[in-house]
Structure formats: C-alpha cells, structure tokens
Design an enzyme around this catalytic site. Structure first.
Site, PDB file in Angstrom:
ATOM      1  N   HIS A 146       0.826  -1.205   0.000  1.00  0.00           N
ATOM      2  CA  HIS A 146       0.000   0.000   0.000  1.00  0.00           C
ATOM      3  C   HIS A 146       0.863   1.258   0.000  1.00  0.00           C
ATOM      4  O   HIS A 146       2.047   1.226   0.326  1.00  0.00           O
ATOM      5  CB  HIS A 146      -0.941   0.026   1.209  1.00  0.00           C
ATOM      6  N   ASP A 148       0.575   5.067   1.804  1.00  0.00           N
ATOM      7  CA  ASP A 148      -0.131   5.534   2.995  1.00  0.00           C
ATOM      8  C   ASP A 148      -1.277   6.496   2.673  1.00  0.00           C
ATOM      9  O   ASP A 148      -1.114   7.477   1.944  1.00  0.00           O
ATOM     10  CB  ASP A 148       0.839   6.233   3.956  1.00  0.00           C
ATOM     11  N   HIS A 296       4.639   0.178  -0.143  1.00  0.00           N
ATOM     12  CA  HIS A 296       5.448  -0.605   0.786  1.00  0.00           C
ATOM     13  C   HIS A 296       4.621  -1.742   1.380  1.00  0.00           C
ATOM     14  O   HIS A 296       3.389  -1.724   1.331  1.00  0.00           O
ATOM     15  CB  HIS A 296       6.058   0.257   1.894  1.00  0.00           C
ATOM     16  N   ARG A 313       5.376   6.375  13.556  1.00  0.00           N
ATOM     17  CA  ARG A 313       5.327   6.988  12.226  1.00  0.00           C
ATOM     18  C   ARG A 313       4.846   8.427  12.295  1.00  0.00           C
ATOM     19  O   ARG A 313       3.929   8.760  13.051  1.00  0.00           O
ATOM     20  CB  ARG A 313       4.392   6.187  11.309  1.00  0.00           C
TER      21      ARG A 313
END
Length: 359
Positions: A146, A148, A296, A313
């Site tokens: 995917h 983000d 990723h 993150r």
C-alpha cells in the site's frame, strides 16, 4: 594531480576512485569517502545505494541534533532520486522525530481515523504496534502492499518510520518504486494507464479481515477519493503508477471485469521484485519514503509469533495528485488530511467539554 584542473570535478573523482578500486592508487579511507561524495553529488551526507531501482542508506548525519540547511537539501535530493532513504542507529525520541519531519514539510495529525491509544503530548505520532492492533481489531497483520492514506484527497507526501523495539529476526519491510514500475510498462499500456482513474478507500482491496471493530473505525471518518492511475510527481515531473492493493477498490468508468483485470496487471507491475528493496530493522533505525512514488509492504512473517514490534510513524502533508492530462483528484467523501485534528474528533472533544452552568 596538476592535470585535474583540465577535467570536470566529477570525472576526475571517478578516475581516482576507479584507480583506488583497482588498487592502483594509495588513497586513504577518508579521502575515498570525500571523493565519493563529490562524485555522487553529495558534500554533506554519505549516500550508499542498496538496490538497483530504489533505496539508499544515509550516513554522516546525527538526527538527534539540528540539521543544517545543506544537509536537509541533500537528504531531500536523495529522497527524490531513490524514493526511500534509511538512517541507521539514530535512537531519537518523539520530539526529535517530529522536529526532523518538520524540516521537510508540515507534519500531519497522526492518522485521519484517529488513534485509540494516542501518544501523550504528540498528536502527530502514530504508533505502529502489532500487539495494539491485535487488542483493537483482533488481528496483527499490517496488510497488503500500500501507499499511505491514499483514501484522502491529498495523500501524505512522505512518511517517516522509527524503530523502537523490533525483533532480532524477521519483521523486514519492503518498498517498491512506482516510477520504475510505470516506466517498465510497454508504451501502449503506459498510454492506456495515463487516461485511467481509480477509486481509493480504506481497505478498498478487501484484504484486511472484516469485523465489527475494524469497520467501525473506518466508519468514524470515511475517506474516499478518485485519483489518476498515473500521477505526475509535483517535484520531479516523473510519472508514477499510483495504484496499490491496500486502498484501490476499482478502476472507474470501466466494467467490473475490466477493472479487475487492469488492477491485477497494475498490482503485479508495482510489486515486481526488480523494483523493490527490503529493509532489515534494528532498534534506532529510521526509514523515510516518498509516499507519492512508492508502495510498501509491512512484515508478513510475524503474525504467528507472540513477539513485540513497536515503531512510530509521522507523515508530511501532501498535495492533491494531478494526472498526465491535468486531471486533479476528486473527493467522494471526507476532507483534506493535514496538521489539523479531523473535524469528527474536534466535534467529539467539544461534546465532552463541561458546559457552563446557567444561574
């Protein structure tokens, strides 16, 4: 070395490095590093390529200390060229991660769907904690390939992930270069892709297990957008195959069968091993990727194991994608994703505030 003035700097450095590699010149390690930086176009950081199409490790940088403008410029340069950059052994705290992120753009709120257990004092930080996922949703998986938050009209420009407590084995993350994937298509397919648009929504591909808790969280702040299948990068002008299995639900304006076949072709293309790199985490490591040009994949080898894996993150506010023909992404549902707390959570917070007593 008098003849060096007759040669361009990079060509001269290349010749010296070539001799060094053939052991025909006595060049010490420090000089070798300096020459390599000049040859690669970096004077303030060290850059080591890790794969053929994507990824470099960056050295000679201490992220616990403020970066100067030259370092920031060269890190951005490496990011735009290689799509994901890695920093080893940094061991910074939450504040330093937010500060580092802010040097490259506006730091977003942690996540448009909110955080059930937010990091106190740091609304910009999203915990990536497999045990927390299991507690909240009943599963540990990080999902399929995917990019983000592409359900948003303006997906994050970049993401930064910091490892705090990772296992001594397994748990690797993969990235793939969407520009290389686009360029790897045949000319007729590139021409077709240039004209297409796709719908993005949370769990659009239906890969995550569907259960009450997960669906409830998505419903809190539903985001749905139509993006061009081929996105023109706003900084480099490169074309990227902007689709991913995690969020894309369908290609619009074609039949369901055609959509399925096209997505299968595109997903296979963006996840081709040739365009990928794989990162082995250690505590203190940081990955920084261009979310406009990559997909990723979270670890796929730990779901059956009862071990901890904790990372944090941050993301940088992105722009609205633009296609080859000038098409700008369209909102189907939801609002922009940026530093502001999403409206739904503002309203909930306001409703919990004590009301004044009228006398």
């Amino acid at each position: 070395m008098i003849f060096s003035v007759l040669l361009p700097a990079q060509e001269y450095c290349y010749q010296i490095l070539a001799k060094f590699q053939r052991k025909q010149a006595s060049v010490n390690t420090t000089l070798h590093i300096k020459l390599w930086r000049i040859y690669m176009g970096y004077k303030h950081i060290e850059v080591k390529q890790v794969a053929g199409f994507i990824g470099v490790e960056i050295g000679n940088v201490d992220l616990s200390r403020p970066l100067n403008d030259d370092q920031v410029k060269e890190i951005r340069k490496a990011l735009l060229k290689w799509k994901v950059v890695f920093f080893r052994g940094q061991n910074i705290d939450h504040a330093a991660q937010v500060e580092f992120t802010s040097r490259f753009g506006e730091v977003t709120f942690a996540h448009p769907l909110g955080e059930p257990e937010p990091v106190p004092g740091f609304p910009q930080i999203k915990p990536v904690d497999r045990k927390l996922y299991e507690k909240q949703y009943g599963f540990r998986t990080g999902g399929p390939w995917h990019t983000d938050v592409t359900a948003a009209i303006n997906p994050p420009a970049a993401s930064i992930l910091r490892a705090v407590n990772v296992p001594s084995f397994g748990g690797d993350t993969h990235w793939s270069n969407l520009v290389a994937a686009y360029e790897g298509l045949s000319a007729p397919l590139r021409s077709l892709a240039d004209t297409l648009k796709a719908e993005h929504r949370f769990n659009g591909g239906g890969y995550q297990p569907r259960n009450g808790k997960f669906d409830e969280r998505i419903a809190v702040n539903p985001l749905v957008s139509i993006h061009p299948v081929v996105r023109v990068h706003p900084e480099t002008g490169e074309r990227a195959l902007f689709v991913n299995p995690g969020f894309v639900s369908r290609i619009v304006d074609v039949s369901p069968e055609e959509s399925k076949l096209l997505l299968e072709l595109f997903f296979n293309q963006v996840t081709k091993p040739a365009y990928t790199t794989r990162f082995r985490w250690n505590n203190g490591d940081i990955a920084f990727w261009d979310n406009r040009a990559t997909v990723h994949l979270a670890p796929q080898d730990l779901d059956h194991l009862d071990i901890e894996r904790l990372l944090y993150r941050t993301t940088i506010t992105g722009d609205v994608p633009v296609g080859v023909d000038g098409f700008r992404s369209q909102v189907v549902q939801g609002e922009v994703f940026n530093a502001e707390v999403p409206t739904v959570f503002k309203q909930k917070a306001e409703s919990k505030e004590p009301q004044p007593v009228l006398s």
